[in-house]
Design a protein around this motif. Structure first.
Motif, PDB file in Angstrom:
ATOM      1  N   ALA B  24       6.166  -8.477 -10.423  1.00  0.00           N
ATOM      2  CA  ALA B  24       5.813  -7.169  -9.830  1.00  0.00           C
ATOM      3  C   ALA B  24       5.623  -6.277 -11.140  1.00  0.00           C
ATOM      4  CB  ALA B  24       7.321  -6.515  -9.047  1.00  0.00           C
ATOM      5  N   ASN B  43      -3.453   0.756  -7.796  1.00  0.00           N
ATOM      6  CA  ASN B  43      -3.721   0.369  -6.463  1.00  0.00           C
ATOM      7  C   ASN B  43      -2.385  -0.205  -5.806  1.00  0.00           C
ATOM      8  OD1 ASN B  43      -6.298   0.511  -6.941  1.00  0.00           O
ATOM      9  ND2 ASN B  43      -6.819  -1.531  -7.848  1.00  0.00           N
ATOM     10  N   ASN B  44      -2.197  -0.246  -4.498  1.00  0.00           N
ATOM     11  CA  ASN B  44      -1.147  -0.946  -4.070  1.00  0.00           C
ATOM     12  C   ASN B  44      -0.964  -2.311  -4.707  1.00  0.00           C
ATOM     13  OD1 ASN B  44      -0.761   1.071  -2.043  1.00  0.00           O
ATOM     14  ND2 ASN B  44      -2.318   0.144  -0.720  1.00  0.00           N
ATOM     15  N   GLY B  45       0.450  -2.430  -4.757  1.00  0.00           N
ATOM     16  CA  GLY B  45       0.950  -3.746  -5.459  1.00  0.00           C
ATOM     17  C   GLY B  45       0.722  -3.628  -6.817  1.00  0.00           C
ATOM     18  N   ALA B  46       0.399  -2.518  -7.579  1.00  0.00           N
ATOM     19  CA  ALA B  46       0.071  -2.688  -8.948  1.00  0.00           C
ATOM     20  C   ALA B  46       1.482  -2.637  -9.408  1.00  0.00           C
ATOM     21  CB  ALA B  46      -0.654  -1.388  -9.266  1.00  0.00           C
ATOM     22  N   GLY B  47       2.559  -2.120  -8.786  1.00  0.00           N
ATOM     23  CA  GLY B  47       3.950  -2.037  -9.360  1.00  0.00           C
ATOM     24  C   GLY B  47       4.535  -0.726  -9.784  1.00  0.00           C
ATOM     25  N   LYS B  48       3.674   0.178  -9.244  1.00  0.00           N
ATOM     26  CA  LYS B  48       4.324   1.671  -9.717  1.00  0.00           C
ATOM     27  C   LYS B  48       5.623   1.817  -8.864  1.00  0.00           C
ATOM     28  CE  LYS B  48       1.273   3.520  -7.009  1.00  0.00           C
ATOM     29  NZ  LYS B  48       0.381   2.565  -6.521  1.00  0.00           N
ATOM     30  N   ARG B 221      -1.722  -1.875 -13.441  1.00  0.00           N
ATOM     31  CA  ARG B 221      -2.679  -2.647 -12.853  1.00  0.00           C
ATOM     32  C   ARG B 221      -1.844  -4.216 -12.983  1.00  0.00           C
ATOM     33  NH1 ARG B 221      -7.947  -3.708 -11.104  1.00  0.00           N
ATOM     34  NH2 ARG B 221      -8.603  -6.066 -11.609  1.00  0.00           N
ATOM     35  N   ARG B 222      -1.673  -4.489 -11.996  1.00  0.00           N
ATOM     36  CA  ARG B 222      -1.065  -5.917 -11.781  1.00  0.00           C
ATOM     37  C   ARG B 222       0.195  -6.103 -12.683  1.00  0.00           C
ATOM     38  NH1 ARG B 222      -6.333  -9.607 -11.054  1.00  0.00           N
ATOM     39  NH2 ARG B 222      -6.492  -8.708  -8.959  1.00  0.00           N
TER      40      ARG B 222
END
Lengths: 364, 250
Positions: B24, B43-48, B221-222
């Motif tokens: 994550a 983006n969604n899923g970037a780990g924010k 990102r990622r």
């Protein structure tokens, strides 16, 4: 609780609007219903207006009203107790049994019965709040369990106190002060204390916050478990107290005492406008609700209606109160939604830059 | 900002967090400074969100270090982070809808007289003063929260964390689902809190809006923080480009 009155914008001044809000407010609406019922019975059954009948109404109301005050706290905290009728019944049987069969001093018996109330409330609270069994289930089971215990302890027979037992206990629970019977004084005291505690004390604020949004309340350092368990104890202790007063007053106890009592209490609180969903409740409303049910009980009989009619009328008015409650809430919710939509409609929607499009599923 | 570089209010370096096989957060670093708004975009899923949860003590990282005011810490739980002045305003608000504005501002910390009696007058007065000071506009501190608009509610939630002594405030998409004018109220509030010297972390999707607001933009990102830029040094297009490509400008 200011929340109960404020159905609409209590904040946007203007006398007509405020008057409208007051009429729309739950407690005031119920006060109007209570006055209308009072007027109706006075006209329909002239005997209703004499002092004896009115005293009877308040006496009828006192026990339901006292427990309704405590139950207001429990429901405001977002919990439920269906065992109240049996809790009260077993309390009165225990009191009579301890005095008659165990030969205890009435005051000692009273202390033991209050202890029973505390233990019962802790048990209900522990199983519901700490273990996490819905209070509906726990207390439904206890409704049957406690009634069975009352029948067992009494051998299914009423217990009559020996006439030679003398104690100041009987004065405090069954006497009179300035011609006002003890249970009425107890009722007024409980109502006043309950009102002050719920509306003005930190405890009342924390109970309301717990029922309104348990996560937020806990986040902000409120011990929501303690709040909930303590309101269970409040209700059970009040049932015990009512059982004591009943025995002190009548000097006997029947194993069937209090059957259907929970319905009256829940009905009174619902009529008073305390939300089933928790978070907002008012002691004044519950007292008015109890008075409404008490008037129906006495008034219909005085009108010459058969006793069964009171059960029918009480049931109908509880359903009506619940329905009104849902309708009022739905209307205010749809108004709030409309307001938000209006706000969004008058503005362009927030610019989005296309980055929002998900490229991977959100694992966060 | 900051000719003399004091220690960041909150900093995290080399943060790694995996959920089973899913990485994550994969070596993220971030520094939040007092008197600054940092936007965390991605983006969604970037780990924010995972990174935010680690910063407020709700999630324990697998690797990496966190320091508050230059002091290295390991959060035991969110309560520990709260004690250190780190507060989070979640999207689902955490307000008690049935209670009024003043009570929500002082939830769990109501001013009292004789310990048990809520000092309603003092609470109302302090609530009014606090909201006025932050430029939050509500019809009355006695208005029920459920009758207020989304922007007003969000503002109350933010005002509460600052009133409760928050020095580092993490806001999870505070303007999502708000109209432009409503969002402007909340942004105005964030600007005021920045002026009071608080460190704000703004988790966001909306680069357009946050670009002008933020002093610093951290692009994720990622699971990696791919770039940390001063808002003024970069163009929006560059930030969007970083989001898309993962390329680093710095």
């Amino acid at each position: 609780m200011s929340g109960v009155q404020a159905t609409g914008g209590s904040n946007d001044g203007g006398l007509p609007r405020r008057a409208m809000a007051w009429v729309a407010g739950r407690q005031s609406a119920m006060a109007v219903v209570a006055i209308a019922l009072f007027t109706f019975f006075s006209l329909a059954a002239p005997a209703f207006l004499n002092t004896q009948s009115l005293v009877l109404v308040v006496q009828q109301t006192a026990f339901v009203g006292m427990v309704a005050v405590a139950f207001t706290f429990l429901m405001t905290a977002g919990e439920l107790d269906l065992s109240m009728g049996s809790a009260y019944g077993l309390a009165s049987i225990l009191t009579a049994w301890l005095i008659t069969n165990a030969g205890l001093d009435p005051w000692v018996a009273a202390a033991a019965v209050i202890g029973y109330g505390v233990a019962l409330g802790l048990f209900n609270g522990f199983v519901s709040v700490v273990i996490g069994v819905p209070s509906f289930i726990v207390t439904l089971g206890m409704l049957s369990f406690l009634r069975g215990m009352a029948l067992l302890v009494s051998n299914s027979y009423p217990i009559q106190l020996p006439s030679d037992v003398q104690s100041s206990f009987f004065t405090v629970t069954g006497g009179e002060l300035f011609g006002i019977s003890a249970q009425v004084i107890w009722f007024v005291a409980v109502a006043v204390i309950g009102f002050v505690v719920l509306k003005y004390l930190t405890y009342g604020y924390h109970v309301s916050a717990t029922g309104g949004n348990p996560v937020a309340a806990q986040e902000m350092g409120i011990n929501t478990r303690l709040m909930k368990v303590s309101t269970f104890v409040l209700v059970s202790v009040m049932c015990a107290l009512v059982g004591l007063i009943q025995v002190g007053w009548l000097r006997n106890a029947a194993p069937t005492t209090g059957s259907g009592f929970e319905l009256q209490v829940i009905g009174a609180v619902l009529i008073g406008g305390t939300a089933m969903s928790g978070g907002e409740g008012g002691v004044v409303g519950s007292v008015i609700g109890a008075l409404i049910l008490g008037m129906i009980n006495v008034g219909l009989v005085l009108m010459g209606m058969p006793p069964e009619s009171t059960a029918i009328a009480s049931g109908a008015i509880i359903v009506a109160a619940g329905t009104t409650d849902v309708l009022i809430r739905r209307r205010s919710r749809s108004r709030a939604t409309k307001r938000e939509l209006d706000v969004l409609a008058e503005e362009p929607t927030s610019p989005s830059d296309g980055v929002e499009a998900a490229e991977t599923p959100d694992i966060n | 900002m900051g000719q003399v570089q004091a220690a960041p209010a909150l900093e995290a370096h080399g943060i790694v967090k995996t959920f089973g096989p899913v990485m994550a957060v994969d070596g993220a670093s971030i520094e939040l400074r007092s008197g600054q708004i940092t936007a965390l975009v991605g983006n969604n899923g970037a780990g924010k969100s995972t990174l935010a949860k680690i910063l407020c003590g709700a999630t324990e990282p697998d690797e990496g270090t966190i320091a508050v005011g230059g002091q290295q810490v390991k959060f035991r739980d969110p309560g520990h982070a709260r004690q250190l002045g780190i507060r989070t305003v979640f999207q689902d608000l955490a307000l008690v809808e049935q209670r009024d504005v003043a009570h929500n501002l002082f939830l769990g910390a109501e001013p009292t007289r004789f310990r048990f009696i809520v000092d309603r007058k003092l609470m109302d007065r302090e609530a009014t003063a606090a909201l006025d000071g932050l430029g939050v506009d509500v019809p009355s501190v006695n208005a029920q929260v459920r009758n207020l608009s989304g922007g007003q509610r969000q503002s109350i939630a933010v005002a509460r964390v600052s009133r409760a002594g928050g020095q580092i405030i993490i806001l999870d998409e505070p303007t999502a689902a708000l109209g432009v004018r409503e969002a402007a109220r909340v942004i105005d509030l964030m600007v005021r809190l920045r002026a009071q010297g608080l460190a704000l972390l703004l988790i966001s999707h909306n680069i357009e809006r946050d670009f002008d607001l933020a002093d610093q933009i951290v692009v994720m990102r990622r699971g990696r923080t791919v770039a940390t830029t001063r808002a003024g040094d970069t163009t929006k297009q560059e930030v969007v480009g970083m989001l898309m490509s993962g390329g680093s400008v710095r």
